[in-house]
Design an enzyme around this catalytic site. Sequence first.
Site, PDB file in Angstrom:
ATOM      1  N   GLU A 417      -5.332  -7.974 -28.876  1.00 61.72           N
ATOM      2  CA  GLU A 417      -4.186  -7.511 -28.081  1.00 61.72           C
ATOM      3  C   GLU A 417      -2.904  -7.983 -28.736  1.00 61.72           C
ATOM      4  O   GLU A 417      -2.767  -9.162 -29.027  1.00 61.72           O
ATOM      5  CB  GLU A 417      -4.214  -8.072 -26.648  1.00 61.72           C
ATOM      6  CG  GLU A 417      -5.233  -7.467 -25.731  1.00 61.72           C
ATOM      7  CD  GLU A 417      -5.082  -7.998 -24.305  1.00 61.72           C
ATOM      8  OE1 GLU A 417      -3.942  -8.295 -23.886  1.00 61.72           O
ATOM      9  OE2 GLU A 417      -6.102  -8.112 -23.615  1.00 61.72           O
ATOM     10  N   ASN A 418      -1.984  -7.059 -28.959  1.00 60.97           N
ATOM     11  CA  ASN A 418      -0.628  -7.430 -29.365  1.00 60.97           C
ATOM     12  C   ASN A 418       0.262  -6.229 -29.109  1.00 60.97           C
ATOM     13  O   ASN A 418      -0.054  -5.114 -29.509  1.00 60.97           O
ATOM     14  CB  ASN A 418      -0.578  -7.823 -30.847  1.00 60.97           C
ATOM     15  CG  ASN A 418       0.832  -8.175 -31.314  1.00 60.97           C
ATOM     16  OD1 ASN A 418       1.382  -7.530 -32.199  1.00 60.97           O
ATOM     17  ND2 ASN A 418       1.430  -9.193 -30.721  1.00 60.97           N
TER      18      ASN A 418
END
EC number: 3.2.1.21
Length: 573
Positions: A417-418
């Site tokens: 996740e980013n």
Amino acid sequence: MKTKRNTKLLLRMFHLFALVSCVSTSEDFNWTKNEKTSFYFGTFPTGFSWGVGSSAYQTEGAWNVDGKGVSIWDVFAHKKGKISSNETGDLSCEGYYKFKDDINLMKDMKLNHYRFSISWPRILPSGSKSEYINEKGIKYYDDLINMLLENRITPVITLYHWDLPQVLQEKYGGWQNISMVNYFNDFANLCFERFGNKVKYWITFNNPWSVAVEGYETGEHAPGLKLRGTGAYKTAHHIIKAHAKVWHTYDMKWRSKQKGLIGISLTADWGEPVDVSNQKDIEAAERYIQFYLGWFAAPVFNGDYPQVMKEYIGRKSGQQGLGASRLPVFLPQEKSYIKGTVDFLGLGHYTTRYVTQKNYPSGLGDSYFADRDLAELVDPRWPDPGSEWLYSVPWGFRRLLNFVKSQYGNPMIYVTENGVSEKMLCTDLCDDWRMQYFKDYINEMLKAIKAGVNVKGYTAWSLLDSFEWDEGFSERFGLYFVDFRNKNKPRYPKASVLYYKRIISSNGFPNQRELESWKRKATETCSSSNQLLAADPLIGHMEMVTEIVIPTVCTLCILLSAVFFLFLLRRCL
């Protein structure tokens, strides 16, 4: 039979060797060295995997369709006052019905992988494999996986992205109860049985920190319990045991046949000392990371909680007159069982905090946050796209990646996740702040890889605007804008879609001129998309006129007619 035993023995020796190798390569992290270097032009290693992510409750909708059971998030979101504007994920992006359209969006972006989660209550409505398996739910995920593979997109599946079956919450108290370990293992085993021949990347838990702290400490997330000082630690303890059991189940039963990998996705902000020359600030920053990332990473890599957590929580528990630490203890056999139960580390990351020492007297009461004895600060100069918690601090990402390398023996990392949200009333698809965020954060990741950090893939969060937990639909992370007012939930590409697509096709950052060209073309494209979206509210407005205004006008006409009729009647009398 003997061959199988030999194979298992060889596998165990391999894992032990890998673990010893990891430990032997660990090194001390240098807190005083923070080089904020200029932009690096270059490419990622061949075979680097690019993807996007989503989760079941945030995108699927269809909350009570085709035999799906109720989850803790279904119940939590239906309670008034829990979610911004009392919104729910009942419909969300209608991903349950529109997954083929969404895979076509991914195909157009030339993505290598798609990270999504399986809704536990969609395939096991009561939470238990022994009671009932919902074959319609199984078919949905089977169709999704098959279409991904047909389009050469690797499925990366998260088994638990927060949507526990409500029955297990009501019967046992959810993750407060040790029985969840076996229930989760049965659910995972069913997934391996049904999908494992096609799926090679499994993530047991997404961001267990949030499950523990926001679900059982602060009550901001489902199931909304406020068991301060104990709830989070107990929840985390059971989650870590559940993760380890699933890893061993796969290792013993499925690995030799399916040849997949099992990881866990841990989300962590970076904590930077306010003053790198002040030892107290350095210790506070390390404590911040250990209470965040280390809480879960240390057990799966090393077999036990970080020493600093044991010391601080133990001391504070003693000062509060408790006979034992509020942090549960792993037995010796549990430590050896949990240690090394990770084939890759999934890492979620969004932002950074400055950290300094701050003492919280034990008399103020039990609290995970007070246990840490620190204060979090932000630099007002950091770009803030509108969400009160998410500041753009790219160098913090590289610091975190380097910390993982030095702390846990340079494990294989997939960034799971980013991304960056916007929290605005306007619907501008020209999201230049998101393009800038992706450019800077991905570039810091590239620098970390060049310095030897073992990152194998990157997942942008997220493919679509979706239900953002307690923020409802007010906070948007999507590369694609979703018009939630329209019953068809149409998707519109933001500028960041084209920009991310160019990063993928170039496998990095070729040169300054190319990057400027990408931004220019992305902005031109999103301007035309803005015009399409601008027309959509007119349709929505027309629907509103037909559904609300016209009936209202008709009612007024009837009332006025009645008044006029009464007036005439009185005149006649």
